[in-house]
Design a protein around this motif. Structure first.
Motif, PDB file in Angstrom:
ATOM      1  N   VAL A 171      30.399  31.482  37.417  1.00  0.00           N
ATOM      2  CA  VAL A 171      31.760  31.406  38.099  1.00  0.00           C
ATOM      3  C   VAL A 171      32.352  32.819  37.565  1.00  0.00           C
ATOM      4  CG1 VAL A 171      33.996  30.485  38.107  1.00  0.00           C
ATOM      5  CG2 VAL A 171      31.937  28.819  37.796  1.00  0.00           C
ATOM      6  N   GLU A 172      32.991  33.369  38.686  1.00  0.00           N
ATOM      7  CA  GLU A 172      33.451  34.717  38.372  1.00  0.00           C
ATOM      8  C   GLU A 172      35.099  34.669  37.952  1.00  0.00           C
ATOM      9  OE1 GLU A 172      33.123  36.973  42.041  1.00  0.00           O
ATOM     10  OE2 GLU A 172      31.116  37.306  41.963  1.00  0.00           O
ATOM     11  N   GLU A 173      35.534  35.279  37.156  1.00  0.00           N
ATOM     12  CA  GLU A 173      36.808  35.468  36.569  1.00  0.00           C
ATOM     13  C   GLU A 173      37.856  35.942  37.671  1.00  0.00           C
ATOM     14  OE1 GLU A 173      38.033  34.116  33.997  1.00  0.00           O
ATOM     15  OE2 GLU A 173      36.264  33.586  32.920  1.00  0.00           O
ATOM     16  N   LYS A 174      38.851  35.070  38.069  1.00  0.00           N
ATOM     17  CA  LYS A 174      39.698  35.782  39.102  1.00  0.00           C
ATOM     18  C   LYS A 174      40.991  36.083  38.187  1.00  0.00           C
ATOM     19  CE  LYS A 174      37.693  32.548  42.475  1.00  0.00           C
ATOM     20  NZ  LYS A 174      38.055  31.536  43.317  1.00  0.00           N
ATOM     21  N   SER A 175      41.766  37.010  38.594  1.00  0.00           N
ATOM     22  CA  SER A 175      43.094  37.510  38.199  1.00  0.00           C
ATOM     23  C   SER A 175      44.029  37.038  38.814  1.00  0.00           C
ATOM     24  CB  SER A 175      42.987  38.958  38.241  1.00  0.00           C
ATOM     25  OG  SER A 175      42.945  39.571  39.540  1.00  0.00           O
ATOM     26  N   GLN A 176      44.097  36.095  39.478  1.00  0.00           N
ATOM     27  CA  GLN A 176      45.525  35.646  40.176  1.00  0.00           C
ATOM     28  C   GLN A 176      46.182  34.960  39.302  1.00  0.00           C
ATOM     29  OE1 GLN A 176      44.337  33.088  43.621  1.00  0.00           O
ATOM     30  NE2 GLN A 176      46.770  32.095  43.686  1.00  0.00           N
ATOM     31  N   THR A 177      47.661  35.380  39.361  1.00  0.00           N
ATOM     32  CA  THR A 177      48.429  34.859  38.413  1.00  0.00           C
ATOM     33  C   THR A 177      49.677  34.009  38.938  1.00  0.00           C
ATOM     34  OG1 THR A 177      49.780  36.901  38.605  1.00  0.00           O
ATOM     35  CG2 THR A 177      48.005  36.798  36.647  1.00  0.00           C
ATOM     36  N   GLU A 178      49.811  34.451  40.236  1.00  0.00           N
ATOM     37  CA  GLU A 178      50.614  33.528  40.991  1.00  0.00           C
ATOM     38  C   GLU A 178      50.161  32.459  41.985  1.00  0.00           C
ATOM     39  OE1 GLU A 178      53.658  36.066  42.866  1.00  0.00           O
ATOM     40  OE2 GLU A 178      54.122  37.121  40.838  1.00  0.00           O
ATOM     41  N   PHE A 179      50.755  31.313  41.888  1.00  0.00           N
ATOM     42  CA  PHE A 179      50.251  30.239  42.736  1.00  0.00           C
ATOM     43  C   PHE A 179      51.218  29.610  43.749  1.00  0.00           C
ATOM     44  CE2 PHE A 179      47.736  30.472  38.747  1.00  0.00           C
ATOM     45  CZ  PHE A 179      46.414  30.537  39.453  1.00  0.00           C
ATOM     46  N   SER A 180      50.869  29.344  45.052  1.00  0.00           N
ATOM     47  CA  SER A 180      51.710  28.960  45.937  1.00  0.00           C
ATOM     48  C   SER A 180      52.025  27.501  45.661  1.00  0.00           C
ATOM     49  CB  SER A 180      51.384  29.099  47.345  1.00  0.00           C
ATOM     50  OG  SER A 180      50.158  28.302  47.467  1.00  0.00           O
ATOM     51  N   PHE A 181      52.981  26.701  46.284  1.00  0.00           N
ATOM     52  CA  PHE A 181      53.385  25.313  46.097  1.00  0.00           C
ATOM     53  C   PHE A 181      52.068  24.387  46.476  1.00  0.00           C
ATOM     54  CE2 PHE A 181      54.684  21.310  48.289  1.00  0.00           C
ATOM     55  CZ  PHE A 181      55.022  20.601  47.349  1.00  0.00           C
ATOM     56  N   ALA A 182      51.565  24.916  47.659  1.00  0.00           N
ATOM     57  CA  ALA A 182      50.314  24.145  47.957  1.00  0.00           C
ATOM     58  C   ALA A 182      49.225  24.224  46.974  1.00  0.00           C
ATOM     59  CB  ALA A 182      49.766  24.780  49.375  1.00  0.00           C
ATOM     60  N   SER A 183      49.045  25.256  46.385  1.00  0.00           N
ATOM     61  CA  SER A 183      48.159  25.428  45.268  1.00  0.00           C
ATOM     62  C   SER A 183      48.392  24.398  44.181  1.00  0.00           C
ATOM     63  CB  SER A 183      48.006  26.510  44.685  1.00  0.00           C
ATOM     64  OG  SER A 183      47.822  27.778  45.741  1.00  0.00           O
ATOM     65  N   LYS A 184      49.638  24.480  43.597  1.00  0.00           N
ATOM     66  CA  LYS A 184      49.897  23.494  42.569  1.00  0.00           C
ATOM     67  C   LYS A 184      50.047  22.070  43.055  1.00  0.00           C
ATOM     68  CE  LYS A 184      53.013  27.110  40.678  1.00  0.00           C
ATOM     69  NZ  LYS A 184      54.467  27.411  40.668  1.00  0.00           N
ATOM     70  N   PHE A 185      50.221  21.871  44.326  1.00  0.00           N
ATOM     71  CA  PHE A 185      50.372  20.517  44.909  1.00  0.00           C
ATOM     72  C   PHE A 185      48.756  20.170  44.927  1.00  0.00           C
ATOM     73  CE2 PHE A 185      49.582  18.081  48.611  1.00  0.00           C
ATOM     74  CZ  PHE A 185      50.260  16.695  48.577  1.00  0.00           C
TER      75      PHE A 185
END
Length: 451
Positions: free
Chosen positions: A220-234
Motif C-alpha cells: 500500500v502506497e503512502e498518500k499525503s492527503q491531509t484534507e478530507f471532504s464531508f463525503a470522505s468522512k461520511f
C-alpha cells in the motif's frame, strides 16, 4: 453403466488435473473436451458445436451472481480510494499486523470466524476490502492474502460448518446418522486437514518469498492527503458500520448463500450511489457510470478465463448437465464416483480412501455441497458391511467434497477470493493443491484410526 462419453469426461478430468499440477493452462483442453462430450453424447457434430456454446452460457449463468457482486464491490472501493475515504478507514489499523506471518494468520483467522457465521463468499466481501490493504502493508504478498482467506474460510470454516450446519445436515441425512454425531466425528478431521494445509501453505509461501519467487510488489502506497471532504468522512464511518450491520442481520435473520450475498451486494450499490451523490452532486451520473464500468471490467477480466473450464466440469453435475447436453444427460462426476466405489475391495483403508476420493471428485463441479448426499450414502453403503463408524466415514467424505469444491482446489470455486484480491484463480488453486491434498491424506489416516 459407463458410456463412451463417461470415459471421455474421465480422461479430460485427469488431463486437467495433471495440467494444473504442472502449472499449464487448461482452457483449450476444456473447450475441446466439451466439444467431444457433446459430439459423442448427441451423436451429432453440429450439436456438439452447440454444446460448446451452451456449456459456456450455462457456466456464465451459474457464475453471474458472483461476477456482479465483485463488480459492485470494486466500484465502491474505487470510489472510496478516489475521495480518500480508504485512508480514513484504515488509519486506526495501519499497524495491526507486524509482519507477513501475523498478517497471514490474522487475516485468515478473521475471515474464518466471519465465514463460520455467514459462509465464505459473503464473508469475503465483508472482510477482504478492509483487511487486504492492512495485510499488504505488513509485507504479506497478495497471493498470501488470498491463500489465508481461502484456506481458513472455504476450507476450515465451510468443511466443518459447525454453526450454520448446512453441510453436516445434508451429509448426516444421507448417511443415516445424527447430525451431532457427524459434527463430533468431523472435528478432529477439520483440525487435521486445516492445520496440515495451512502450515504447508505458509511454509511454501515463506520459502518462495525468501527465494525471490514471490515479490510483494503491491504494498500500500503512502498518500499525503491531509484534507478530507464531508463525503470522505461520511463514507469512512458509514461503510464499515453498514457492513457490520450486514453481518449482524445475516446472522439474526439466518440469511444463507445467495440471500446473504444479495444483502451485501445491495448494501454496496446503495452506499456507492449515495456517496457519489454526496461527493459529486450533479456529476454523480458520470462518476457512477465510470466506476461501475471499471468494476465490471475488473470482474469479467478475472472470471472470463474460468467460464470455459467451469462449463466443462458443470457437465459432471446431474442438475446442470441436462441443461448443457440435453434431456437425459447424466451427472458424469456422480456416475464415475459410484463406479469407482463398486470396484474397490471392502476394508477400512480402501473404503476410507474411496470415500474421500469420491468426495474430491464430486466437488470438482465447483459446489462443495453437491457431493454431500453422494458421500453420505456411500459411507452408509460401504461402512456397514465392514462395521465401520459411519459418522466418521461420512465426515471424511464431507472433508473431500467441501475442500475440493467449496472450494480450494478448483479455479471456479475460488472466484470470490480471486475477484477481491485480483489474483489469478488458477495460480491460487495451484498453490493450494499440494497442501490441501496432503491435509486430506492426513485426515484420511486419522479417520481410519477413528473407524
Amino acid at each position: 453403466m459407463l458410456t463412451a462419453s463417461h470415459w471421455i469426461f474421465l480422461i479430460v478430468v485427469i488431463l486437467v488435473i495433471i495440467g494444473m499440477a504442472m502449472r499449464r493452462g487448461v482452457i483449450p483442453l476444456c473447450i475441446l473436451g466439451t466439444f467431444l462430450m457433446g459430439w459423442v453424447f448427441t451423436k451429432d457434430v453440429v450439436k456438439g458445436i452447440q454444446v460448446v456454446y451452451n456449456a459456456n452460457l450455462q457456466s456464465a449463468s451459474e457464475l453471474l451472481g458472483i461476477i456482479i457482486i465483485i463488480g459492485l464491490m470494486i466500484a465502491l472501493l474505487r470510489l472510496l480510494e478516489q475521495i480518500g475515504a480508504d485512508q480514513l478507514v484504515l488509519k486506526p489499523f495501519r499497524n495491526l499486523f507486524k509482519g507477513p506471518g501475523s498478517a497471514f494468520w490474522g487475516t485468515g483467522l478473521i475471515k474464518g470466524i466471519i465465514s463460520a457465521f455467514v459462509w465464505p463468499t459473503p464473508a469475503t466481501m465483508m472482510v477482504g476490502p478492509m483487511m487486504i490493504p492492512i495485510a499488504l502493508r505488513a509485507g504479506l504478498p497478495i497471493i498470501g492474502v488470498a491463500m489465508a482467506m481461502n484456506l481458513f474460510g472455504h476450507g476450515i470454516a465451510l468443511s466443518g460448518d459447525f454453526i450454520i450446519q448446512g453441510a453436516p445436515k445434508l451429509t448426516s441425512s444421507a448417511a443415516g446418522v445424527g447430525i451431532m454425531d457427524l459434527i463430533k466425528a468431523s472435528i478432529p478431521l477439520v483440525i487435521v486437514t486445516g492445520l496440515v494445509s495451512l502450515i504447508l501453505s505458509y511454509w511454501f509461501l515463506r520459502r518462495d518469498m525468501k527465494k525471490g519467487l514471490i515479490v510483494n510488489d503491491q504494498l500500500v502506497e503512502e498518500k499525503s492527503q491531509t484534507e478530507f471532504s464531508f463525503a470522505s468522512k461520511f463514507a469512512a464511518i458509514v461503510v464499515p458500520l453498514a457492513f457490520l450491520i450486514s453481518i449482524i442481520l445475516t446472522i439474526t435473520l439466518s440469511l444463507r448463500g445467495g440471500d446473504a450475498s444479495a444483502l451485501i451486494g445491495g448494501v454496496s450499490l446503495l452506499l456507492f450511489t449515495i456517496i457519489a451523490l454526496i461527493e459529486h452532486g450533479r456529476r454523480a451520473y458520470e462518476v457512477v457510470m465510470k466506476n461501475l464500468q471499471e468494476g465490471f471490467i475488473f470482474s469479467i477480466k478475472i472470471f472470463a478465463p474460468v467460464i470455459p473450464i467451469a462449463g466443462f466440469f458443470f457437465m459432471g453435475s446431474p442438475d446442470v448437465s441436462p441443461l448443457i447436453l440435453g434431456k437425459g444427460a447424466p451427472g458424469y462426476l456422480f456416475d464415475l464416483g459410484n463406479a469407482l466405489a463398486h470396484h474397490v475391495p471392502l476394508s477400512a483403508i480402501p473404503v476410507a480412501i474411496i470415500v474421500v476420493l469420491v468426495g474430491i471428485i464430486a466437488g470438482l463441479d465447483g459446489s462443495g455441497f453437491s457431493g454431500l448426499v453422494l458421500v453420505g450414502t456411500l459411507a452408509q453403503a460401504l461402512g456397514h458391511p465392514i462395521g465401520a463408524n459411519i459418522a466418521v466415514l461420512a465426515a471424511l467424505g464431507q472433508m473431500g467434497s467441501v475442500w475440493s469444491g467449496g472450494g480450494t482446489l478448483v479455479p471456479w470455486g475460488v472466484l470470490d477470493i480471486a475477484g477481491v484480491t485480483g489474483v489469478d484463480p488458477e495460480a491460487l488453486t495451484r498453490r493450494n493443491f499440494l497442501p490441501v491434498i496432503v491435509g486430506l491424506a492426513a485426515a484420511t489416516i486419522v479417520a481410519v484410526i477413528m473407524m
